[in-house]
Design a protein around this motif. Structure first.
Motif, PDB file in Angstrom:
ATOM      1  N   VAL A  73     143.027  28.019  28.367  1.00  0.00           N
ATOM      2  CA  VAL A  73     143.791  28.795  26.413  1.00  0.00           C
ATOM      3  C   VAL A  73     142.253  29.896  26.641  1.00  0.00           C
ATOM      4  N   LYS A  74     142.580  30.248  25.937  1.00  0.00           N
ATOM      5  CA  LYS A  74     141.267  31.259  25.900  1.00  0.00           C
ATOM      6  C   LYS A  74     140.709  30.972  24.655  1.00  0.00           C
ATOM      7  N   GLY A  75     139.260  31.097  24.787  1.00  0.00           N
ATOM      8  CA  GLY A  75     138.335  30.319  23.649  1.00  0.00           C
ATOM      9  C   GLY A  75     136.697  31.523  23.558  1.00  0.00           C
ATOM     10  N   ASP A 127     139.368  24.493   9.617  1.00  0.00           N
ATOM     11  CA  ASP A 127     139.368  23.489  11.162  1.00  0.00           C
ATOM     12  C   ASP A 127     140.761  22.956   9.991  1.00  0.00           C
ATOM     13  N   ASN A 183     144.287  25.523  13.470  1.00  0.00           N
ATOM     14  CA  ASN A 183     144.558  26.360  14.366  1.00  0.00           C
ATOM     15  C   ASN A 183     142.566  26.897  15.132  1.00  0.00           C
ATOM     16  N   LEU A 208     139.513  24.256  19.561  1.00  0.00           N
ATOM     17  CA  LEU A 208     140.331  24.067  20.699  1.00  0.00           C
ATOM     18  C   LEU A 208     139.317  22.877  20.745  1.00  0.00           C
ATOM     19  N   ASP A 246     139.050  29.418  18.606  1.00  0.00           N
ATOM     20  CA  ASP A 246     140.468  29.915  19.025  1.00  0.00           C
ATOM     21  C   ASP A 246     139.628  31.870  18.433  1.00  0.00           C
TER      22      ASP A 246
END
Length: 74
Positions: A5-7, A24, A29, A32, A43
């Protein structure tokens, strides 16, 4: 199989981290991973939203000396 997952790694003081975690908690969402006391993985698409919300909350809760002048004059 591992999932990537790109963060964005965000380094901040604990008070700002608490504000981000509060944001959050409403939508679940944004964050992460909560890495330690001063680091979060956020995120990528939510980064601009977090910046806007933090700016808004900090502006709302920042003391301005002009406010003191108005209070003292009353």
């Amino acid at each position: 199989m591992p999932r990537a997952v790109k963060g964005v790694l965000v380094e901040c003081d604990p008070s700002i981290k608490a504000l981000i975690l509060s944001l959050d908690s409403k939508s679940h969402n944004i964050v992460l991973a909560d890495l330690d006391d001063e680091h979060l993985l956020i995120d990528v698409p939510m980064l601009e939203y977090v910046k806007r919300e933090l700016d808004s909350q900090l502006a709302e809760n920042t003391f301005k000396p002009a406010e003191l002048d108005n209070i003292q004059r009353k």
